[in-house]
Scaffold this active site. Structure first.
Site, PDB file in Angstrom:
ATOM      1  N   TYR A 109       1.102  -0.818   0.025  1.00 41.53           N
ATOM      2  CA  TYR A 109       0.060  -0.025   0.087  1.00 41.53           C
ATOM      3  C   TYR A 109       0.846   0.992   0.292  1.00 41.53           C
ATOM      4  O   TYR A 109       2.003   1.409   0.907  1.00 41.53           O
ATOM      5  CB  TYR A 109      -1.225  -0.187   1.298  1.00 41.53           C
ATOM      6  CG  TYR A 109      -1.702   1.767   1.507  1.00 41.53           C
ATOM      7  CD1 TYR A 109      -2.945   1.526   0.903  1.00 41.53           C
ATOM      8  CD2 TYR A 109      -0.766   2.563   1.852  1.00 41.53           C
ATOM      9  CE1 TYR A 109      -3.741   2.717   0.976  1.00 41.53           C
ATOM     10  CE2 TYR A 109      -1.951   3.910   1.590  1.00 41.53           C
ATOM     11  CZ  TYR A 109      -3.042   3.682   1.516  1.00 41.53           C
ATOM     12  OH  TYR A 109      -4.092   5.050   1.136  1.00 41.53           O
ATOM     13  N   GLU A 197      -3.589   7.370  -4.128  1.00 45.54           N
ATOM     14  CA  GLU A 197      -3.143   6.289  -3.920  1.00 45.54           C
ATOM     15  C   GLU A 197      -3.026   5.315  -4.695  1.00 45.54           C
ATOM     16  O   GLU A 197      -3.951   4.960  -5.054  1.00 45.54           O
ATOM     17  CB  GLU A 197      -4.758   5.826  -2.761  1.00 45.54           C
ATOM     18  CG  GLU A 197      -4.647   4.842  -1.901  1.00 45.54           C
ATOM     19  CD  GLU A 197      -6.010   4.385  -1.149  1.00 45.54           C
ATOM     20  OE1 GLU A 197      -7.352   4.008  -1.780  1.00 45.54           O
ATOM     21  OE2 GLU A 197      -6.391   4.214   0.030  1.00 45.54           O
TER      22      GLU A 197
END
Ligand code: GDP
Ligand code: MN
Length: 389
Positions: A109, A197
């Site tokens: 992530y 993101e």
């Protein structure tokens, strides 16, 4: 403003962030051809909506058969996808992204956002990718690494290495990650993004890094500077009422309650909503009609509020500063008649010519209540909404 994954990936490529080879389409019959052109042995079909959580609800489908991309696309196109991040109605799938797949060794992530408290851009990284990052932060905060960027010095090499180590990356991957992080910073600064993101950022079986998913939010107030970003706008992914409100210069946000609120000024609108809540009611919307409002805007505002069938009563709270109260009262009367408002409307006016305004609003024969103070107006509208519900 949000954009689609395929658009975000186009921007990623411009900024040197590797993404899988892929192409979007709105016609399912094109899918197989796209898959063949992309090459490889397996493909993924991804529903393009402005929301994450698609993987869990059938919005991301893998296949080893290029012809099958057609039926997978057909099953998604024209439907509405409901994910954890949408409301119950979901969002329309008008396009799918067909991509070549890559064997995944690990899912990481990586995101870049603005930390308002420290007034810095901050990278958030975790080796626990592919999952809901809020859950990771809540249950295993030690799995999250954050790095703040000093605006004077910019992103430093040691900061990239820190993130690379925390993600368990090795050798050449450090350089690859540094390039991705620099690309994200460049993109955020040059295009006025507010959040970028990548979840997941994958490590392939060959050890390469690649952004498998891409989400970017942009600062609405900077969009006028970026026609290229504005061109990515997709109103089908946004609330219909909010789109109409934008056309009329109204600041409108749909909420879940049953009391429609019409207020001039964002601060007054917030205070009005607080007061409605305090009196035990629930606002159906936030609506700021602006400082120098007029009859047309008030009419449009009523139409917007009434198009929400949850609304059982309306509270109008207007401070006549730039516009006089009697002019506003006339506008409200005209709007109620034009739009055929039948549910109760409580009006609280204050400011210049308030007496003349109140006289106009009394004894009209309409379902209209002129209140003299705000607390009382809020109590009254909560009671009326309860009765007509
Ligand atoms: P989201 O659920 O909306 O966040 O959509 P993602 O693009 O993140 O996809 C969800 C999950 O599907 C990923 O975490 C991967 O596990 C899987 N996935 C997506 N694309 C591929 C791919 O190209 N290959 C493989 N093997 N899995 C993929
Ligand atoms: Mn994702």
């Amino acid at each position: 403003m949000n954009i689609h994954e395929y658009q975000a990936k186009q921007l990623f490529l411009e900024y040197g962030i590797p993404v899988p080879d892929g192409k979007p389409t709105s016609a399912s019959e094109n899918a197989a051809e796209i898959a063949k052109l992309l090459g490889g042995e397996s493909w993924v079909v991804k529903a393009q909506v402005h929301a994450g959580g698609r993987g869990k609800v059938g919005g991301v489908k893998l296949t080893k058969n290029s012809a099958e991309t057609v039926s997978l696309s057909k099953a998604m196109l024209g439907t509405r996808l409901v994910t954890q991040q949408t409301d119950a109605a979901g969002l329309p799938v008008n396009q799918v992204l067909i991509e070549k797949t890559y064997p995944i060794e690990r899912e990481l992530y990586l995101s870049l956002l603005v930390d308002r408290t420290s007034e810095r851009m901050v990278f958030i990284a975790s080796a626990a990718g592919g999952m809901d990052i809020e859950t990771v932060a809540h249950e295993t905060p030690e799995q999250i690494q954050s790095v703040k960027i000093n605006p004077i010095t910019g992103l430093q090499g040691y900061q990239c290495r820190l993130v690379a180590y925390s993600l368990g990356l090795k050798g050449q991957q450090h350089k690859a990650l540094e390039k991705i992080m620099q690309g994200m910073v460049g993109l955020m600064l040059e295009k006025d993004a507010s959040q970028i993101e990548i979840n997941p950022l994958i490590v392939t079986d060959k050890g390469e890094l690649m952004a498998l998913d891409a989400k970017i939010n942009f600062d609405d107030n900077a969009l006028a500077l970026h026609p290229d970003i504005m061109a990515f706008k997709d109103p089908s992914q946004e609330d219909d009422r909010e789109n109409i409100a934008q056309q009329f210069g109204l600041n409108y946000i749909t909420l879940e309650g049953n009391i429609g609120c019409m207020v001039n000024g964002a601060g007054l609108a917030m205070a009005t909503m607080d007061l409605v809540k305090l009196k035990g009611g629930k606002p159906a919307n936030f609506l700021d009609v602006g400082g120098g409002t007029n009859v047309e805007k008030v009419c449009e505002a009523f139409k917007l509020i009434l198009s929400d069938h949850n609304v059982k009563a309306v509270l109008v709270n207007i401070f006549g500063g730039i516009v006089k109260c009697d002019v506003i009262a006339q506008g409200i009367l005209a709007a109620i008649q034009e739009v055929h408002v039948t549910i109760p409307v409580v009006v609280r006016l204050e400011g210049t010519n308030v007496e003349e305004g109140r006289v106009l609003l009394s004894n009209t024969g309409l379902n209209l209540y002129a209140a003299d103070d705000l607390a009382h107006a809020a109590e009254q509208v909560v009671a009326l909404a309860g009765e007509s519900a």
